[in-house]
Write an enzyme that holds these catalytic residues in place. Structure first.
Site, PDB file in Angstrom:
ATOM      1  N   ARG A 237       0.854  -1.185   0.000  1.00 47.31           N
ATOM      2  CA  ARG A 237       0.000   0.000   0.000  1.00 47.31           C
ATOM      3  C   ARG A 237       0.892   1.237   0.000  1.00 47.31           C
ATOM      4  NH1 ARG A 237      -4.333  -1.830  -1.820  1.00 47.31           N
ATOM      5  NH2 ARG A 237      -5.369   0.124  -1.275  1.00 47.31           N
ATOM      6  N   GLU A 266      -2.628   8.221  -5.795  1.00 47.20           N
ATOM      7  CA  GLU A 266      -2.714   7.591  -7.117  1.00 47.20           C
ATOM      8  C   GLU A 266      -3.790   8.283  -7.949  1.00 47.20           C
ATOM      9  OE1 GLU A 266      -3.148   3.355  -6.725  1.00 47.20           O
ATOM     10  OE2 GLU A 266      -1.352   3.168  -5.478  1.00 47.20           O
ATOM     11  N   HIS A 285       0.151   0.301 -10.150  1.00 47.92           N
ATOM     12  CA  HIS A 285      -0.706  -0.514  -9.280  1.00 47.92           C
ATOM     13  C   HIS A 285      -1.251  -1.744 -10.028  1.00 47.92           C
ATOM     14  CE1 HIS A 285      -3.252  -0.162  -5.382  1.00 47.92           C
ATOM     15  NE2 HIS A 285      -2.971  -1.411  -5.649  1.00 47.92           N
TER      16      HIS A 285
END
Length: 534
Positions: A237, A266, A285
């Site tokens: 994370r 993000e 990601h």
């Protein structure tokens, strides 16, 4: 079988195999609307009982508050950073994720990134695309014989460890929340402190959730304990490793290379300093971005949402009582009994509850906490809106009202099997009620105050205190019969002849307030209460 029907809203791109699980149940209607603007979603969420999505949809407090029917939020993935978990819990909305579905995909990507950094694969590919041939400049190193420090030995960290050994890596790890047996099984040397793991690491990989405890847990001081050839990986994370500290450690040569798949914000800003450094491999990601992972997380979360709606199974909920996996189904009769005992105790105390304690006798070590929540759910259901209390938020509601709670566990079975006893306080008054689970399926109420009884918690229960004199049972039965009330069970208990007695009467349907008042005014009847057990 209940005729209740449920509407489920699917946002984002959830794999079709998962949606098919929801559609297959006749009581569930599914709406797929993956492009709803936030303001429109806010207006329409009130029509749905559950919603399922990925990370693109932000589940904010206002959205949850507008979801007046909302019971379940399903996240097709692991992280729930996009969900206001605290507000969902306060509102009694269960949040379900899919923690196991992307495990292999993330673990495999760790080694894809690691090998790419060690052998400069990403730089070589860019060089070739630019028309260059830089074989001599792009020589790399083997990972065999180097030490990998794994921070977090949960599902993904464990899979990384299993895949690391065939590469010839030495493994050390830090995780204060898993037992020694996990480290031994995986062949990972346990480090007592994070710093001890960092001091030995040639490769650092983090696999922990983002919590207040782990936010920024790897900063400048921690990176300073690594060597100049070390490789740092974060595919867990964003925010676990401080990004400004990473940039500084890279530019000053304190560490050798970094691989990131997750970021504090993000998408990563186009002008972020990390994008400009040559010894960095960045991916957008992609940890769960495989066909298999998307199918796995979709089927996992959709099956859990279906079960939560249809059977009330909250074993997969992050913010519900801690009963794992199949244990939820096994405990349902116990939870139902605790709920009914909570209703009974609440009806018997003279005013508002100030404390509630649960005592459980039986073999299930995990049982007391969920049983306390079930008892609170029953005890408070007539004090707050019924929709506003469930196993998700029962403790929160109790805390808001200043109700002290406690639980205790006595190993082994009681005299009648698994037994539950509740002690409810109201000011300076207290009442005890108890029950037992017979043959693991049938709950019975076995204690009301000082009296031993034996009656099923079903229908409506009438509880009468009376003097132990002849004729009371007959007069009660006659009055109920004349009112058209059918008696299912009648249990009379006394402490001594001629003293105070108690009647627990199960009837097929609720009695009206007028009938209850007439019962209370019968000669020798001291008090009459009615408890809804349905």
């Amino acid at each position: 079988m209940s005729d209740e029907r449920f509407r489920v809203l699917v946002t984002d791109e959830v794999d079709a195999e998962g949606i098919a699980i929801l559609r297959a149940h006749p009581a569930i209607e599914v709406d797929e609307r993956t492009t709803l603007p936030p303001d429109q979603l806010l207006r329409e969420i009130g029509a749905y009982d559950a919603m399922v999505g990925r990370s693109a949809t932000r589940i904010t407090a206002p959205l949850l508050e507008n979801g007046t029917r909302l019971r379940i939020v399903g996240r097709a993935g692991v992280g729930v950073d996009n969900i206001d978990l605290a507000r969902a819990t306060e509102l009694g909305i269960a949040v379900i994720n899919a923690p196991g579905g992307n495990t292999v995909s993330v673990a495999e990507l760790v080694f894809g990134v690691l090998i790419s950094l060690a052998r400069h694969v990403h730089l070589a590919a860019s060089s070739m695309e630019a028309g260059r041939w830089e074989r001599s400049r792009l020589g790399g190193t083997e990972v065999r014989g180097r030490t990998m420090a794994i921070v977090g030995l949960g599902r993904i960290g464990s899979e990384v460890a299993r895949r690391a050994r065939p590469f010839g890596l030495r493994l050390v790890g830090f995780d204060p929340y898993v037992p020694d047996t996990r480290f031994e099984e995986l062949g990972v040397e346990r480090m007592a402190r994070l710093g001890d793991a960092l001091d030995q690491a040639d490769i650092l990989t983090v696999h922990v959730p983002l919590t207040p405890e782990t936010q920024g847990m790897i900063g400048s001081a921690e990176l300073g304990r690594l060597g100049p050839r070390s490789i740092v990986l974060n595919l867990a994370r964003g925010g676990i490793i401080a990004e400004d500290a990473l940039v500084d450690a890279l530019t000053t040569g304190k560490i050798g290379a970094v691989g990131l798949d997750v970021y504090t914000k993000e998408p990563l800003a186009a002008d972020h300093p990390l994008r400009t450094l040559p010894n960095v491999l960045l991916t957008p990601h992609l940890g769960a971005s495989t066909v298999e992972a998307q199918q796995n997380v979709a089927t996992e979360v959709c099956a859990a949402v279906r079960d939560a709606l249809i059977t009330g199974d909250l074993s997969a909920a992050l913010n519900a009582a801690g009963v794992g996996g199949g244990g939820w189904g096994e405990m349902r009769p116990l939870l139902a009994l605790a709920d009914r005992l909570g209703r009974l105790g609440s009806a018997l105390v003279p005013s508002g509850i100030t404390a509630l304690e649960v005592r459980y006798s039986g073999p299930r070590e995990e049982a007391p906490r969920p049983l306390l929540l079930a008892a609170l759910q029953g005890a408070l259901r007539h004090i707050v809106d019924r929709r506003a209390i469930n196993l998700v938020n029962a403790q929160h509601v109790a805390n808001e009202r200043g109700i002290e709670t406690a639980w205790a566990h006595v190993a082994g079975h009681g005299e009648m099997g698994e037994e539950i006893e509740l002690r409810l306080e109201s000011g300076d008054r207290a009442v005890r009620v108890g029950g037992a689970l017979l043959a693991e399926t049938h709950g019975r109420i076995t204690r009301i105050g000082a009296f031993r009884v034996d009656i099923a918690p079903r229908g409506s229960l009438l509880v009468l205190r009376n003097r132990d004199v002849p004729g009371v049972i007959g007069r009660v039965g006659t009055l109920l019969g004349e009112a058209g009330v059918n008696i299912a069970e009648y249990h009379q208990a006394r402490l001594q002849a001629g003293g105070e007695a108690l009647a627990a009467i199960s009837v097929d349907s609720p009695v009206g307030s007028d009938v209850l008042a007439r019962l209370a005014h019968l000669d020798e009847v001291l008090d009459a209460r009615q408890v809804d057990m349905e």
